[in-house]
Design a protein around this motif. Structure first.
Motif, PDB file in Angstrom:
ATOM      1  N   ARG A  64      -2.801   5.356   8.587  1.00 28.06           N
ATOM      2  CA  ARG A  64      -2.813   6.825   8.572  1.00 28.06           C
ATOM      3  C   ARG A  64      -2.121   7.263   7.285  1.00 28.06           C
ATOM      4  N   LEU A  65      -2.795   8.137   6.543  1.00 34.23           N
ATOM      5  CA  LEU A  65      -2.236   8.716   5.335  1.00 34.23           C
ATOM      6  C   LEU A  65      -1.326   9.869   5.734  1.00 34.23           C
ATOM      7  N   ILE A  66      -0.109   9.873   5.223  1.00 36.86           N
ATOM      8  CA  ILE A  66       0.872  10.905   5.553  1.00 36.86           C
ATOM      9  C   ILE A  66       1.098  11.764   4.309  1.00 36.86           C
ATOM     10  N   LEU A  67       0.852  13.056   4.462  1.00 35.92           N
ATOM     11  CA  LEU A  67       0.950  13.963   3.325  1.00 35.92           C
ATOM     12  C   LEU A  67       1.942  15.106   3.540  1.00 35.92           C
ATOM     13  N   GLU A  68       2.714  15.078   4.632  1.00 34.53           N
ATOM     14  CA  GLU A  68       3.699  16.119   4.872  1.00 34.53           C
ATOM     15  C   GLU A  68       4.706  16.131   3.730  1.00 34.53           C
ATOM     16  N   GLY A  69       4.968  17.315   3.214  1.00 33.96           N
ATOM     17  CA  GLY A  69       5.944  17.468   2.148  1.00 33.96           C
ATOM     18  C   GLY A  69       5.428  17.138   0.760  1.00 33.96           C
ATOM     19  N   VAL A  70       4.176  16.767   0.640  1.00 34.78           N
ATOM     20  CA  VAL A  70       3.593  16.446  -0.667  1.00 34.78           C
ATOM     21  C   VAL A  70       3.247  17.751  -1.370  1.00 34.78           C
ATOM     22  N   GLU A  71       3.755  17.927  -2.579  1.00 33.47           N
ATOM     23  CA  GLU A  71       3.501  19.161  -3.322  1.00 33.47           C
ATOM     24  C   GLU A  71       2.028  19.305  -3.713  1.00 33.47           C
ATOM     25  N   VAL A  78       0.854  -1.193   0.000  1.00 30.17           N
ATOM     26  CA  VAL A  78       0.000   0.000   0.000  1.00 30.17           C
ATOM     27  C   VAL A  78       0.890   1.243   0.000  1.00 30.17           C
ATOM     28  N   ARG A  79       1.945   1.226   0.805  1.00 37.26           N
ATOM     29  CA  ARG A  79       2.882   2.359   0.859  1.00 37.26           C
ATOM     30  C   ARG A  79       3.464   2.632  -0.523  1.00 37.26           C
ATOM     31  N   ASP A  80       3.870   1.572  -1.218  1.00 39.44           N
ATOM     32  CA  ASP A  80       4.444   1.727  -2.557  1.00 39.44           C
ATOM     33  C   ASP A  80       3.449   2.378  -3.503  1.00 39.44           C
ATOM     34  N   MET A  81       2.193   1.979  -3.419  1.00 40.27           N
ATOM     35  CA  MET A  81       1.164   2.544  -4.295  1.00 40.27           C
ATOM     36  C   MET A  81       0.947   4.023  -3.997  1.00 40.27           C
ATOM     37  N   VAL A  82       0.834   4.367  -2.717  1.00 36.54           N
ATOM     38  CA  VAL A  82       0.587   5.760  -2.325  1.00 36.54           C
ATOM     39  C   VAL A  82       1.808   6.623  -2.643  1.00 36.54           C
ATOM     40  N   ALA A  83       2.998   6.036  -2.564  1.00 34.14           N
ATOM     41  CA  ALA A  83       4.234   6.776  -2.845  1.00 34.14           C
ATOM     42  C   ALA A  83       4.273   7.272  -4.287  1.00 34.14           C
ATOM     43  N   LEU A  84       3.581   6.593  -5.188  1.00 37.08           N
ATOM     44  CA  LEU A  84       3.536   7.037  -6.579  1.00 37.08           C
ATOM     45  C   LEU A  84       2.942   8.434  -6.701  1.00 37.08           C
ATOM     46  N   ASP A  85       2.064   8.802  -5.776  1.00 42.19           N
ATOM     47  CA  ASP A  85       1.459  10.137  -5.753  1.00 42.19           C
ATOM     48  C   ASP A  85       2.192  11.074  -4.790  1.00 42.19           C
ATOM     49  N   GLY A  86       3.257  10.581  -4.145  1.00 38.76           N
ATOM     50  CA  GLY A  86       4.047  11.414  -3.249  1.00 38.76           C
ATOM     51  C   GLY A  86       3.694  11.275  -1.784  1.00 38.76           C
ATOM     52  N   GLY A  87       2.700  10.460  -1.445  1.00 37.47           N
ATOM     53  CA  GLY A  87       2.281  10.287  -0.052  1.00 37.47           C
ATOM     54  C   GLY A  87       2.888   9.046   0.573  1.00 37.47           C
ATOM     55  N   ASP A  88       2.418   8.735   1.761  1.00 34.41           N
ATOM     56  CA  ASP A  88       2.860   7.556   2.489  1.00 34.41           C
ATOM     57  C   ASP A  88       1.724   7.118   3.403  1.00 34.41           C
ATOM     58  N   VAL A  89       1.798   5.921   3.925  1.00 38.17           N
ATOM     59  CA  VAL A  89       0.855   5.440   4.937  1.00 38.17           C
ATOM     60  C   VAL A  89       1.646   4.743   6.029  1.00 38.17           C
ATOM     61  N   GLU A  90       1.062   4.725   7.212  1.00 43.33           N
ATOM     62  CA  GLU A  90       1.651   3.972   8.316  1.00 43.33           C
ATOM     63  C   GLU A  90       0.557   3.180   8.996  1.00 43.33           C
ATOM     64  N   LEU A  91       0.948   2.057   9.541  1.00 44.81           N
ATOM     65  CA  LEU A  91       0.021   1.204  10.281  1.00 44.81           C
ATOM     66  C   LEU A  91      -0.222   1.826  11.644  1.00 44.81           C
ATOM     67  N   VAL A  92      -1.485   2.073  11.959  1.00 40.81           N
ATOM     68  CA  VAL A  92      -1.859   2.670  13.240  1.00 40.81           C
ATOM     69  C   VAL A  92      -2.251   1.575  14.226  1.00 40.81           C
ATOM     70  N   SER A  93      -3.153   0.680  13.781  1.00 36.37           N
ATOM     71  CA  SER A  93      -3.622  -0.354  14.701  1.00 36.37           C
ATOM     72  C   SER A  93      -4.297  -1.487  13.948  1.00 36.37           C
ATOM     73  N   VAL A  94      -4.455  -2.582  14.679  1.00 34.28           N
ATOM     74  CA  VAL A  94      -5.243  -3.718  14.218  1.00 34.28           C
ATOM     75  C   VAL A  94      -6.195  -4.042  15.353  1.00 34.28           C
ATOM     76  N   ALA A  95      -7.489  -3.986  15.062  1.00 39.41           N
ATOM     77  CA  ALA A  95      -8.509  -4.298  16.061  1.00 39.41           C
ATOM     78  C   ALA A  95      -9.424  -5.359  15.464  1.00 39.41           C
TER      79      ALA A  95
END
Length: 81
Positions: free
Chosen positions: A37-44, A13-30
């Motif tokens: 969590r979608l990370i967009l810091e530094g994304v133009e 999933v991270r690799d896919m989102v990175a194509l658009d300049g973003g990132d994701v991180e695993l927050v939890s499993v319930a």
């Protein structure tokens, strides 16, 4: 749920989102729900990153291929705050 396989799937999933300049991180499993969590810091172009409502079903499909037992993926999108 195998934690190693889950992290590998989140990596896809991270690799896919990175194509658009973003990132994701695993927050939890319930139970059978994975929260990312979608990370967009530094994304133009923040709006160029796929919106949550499109990204969640794609992420679910990617994660399900490796991590059996996942029935839902929730993504926290900072654009929705």
């Amino acid at each position: 749920m195998d934690e190693k396989l889950l992290h590998e799937a989140v990596g896809e999933v991270r690799d896919m989102v990175a194509l658009d300049g973003g990132d994701v991180e695993l927050v939890s499993v319930a139970g059978s729900t994975v929260t990312l969590r979608l990370i967009l810091e530094g994304v133009e172009c923040r709006e160029c990153v796929m919106p949550r409502e499109f990204l969640e079903p794609i992420a679910l499909d990617l994660i399900r291929t490796r991590a059996a037992g996942v029935n839902a993926v929730t993504i926290e999108d900072p654009r929705e705050r």
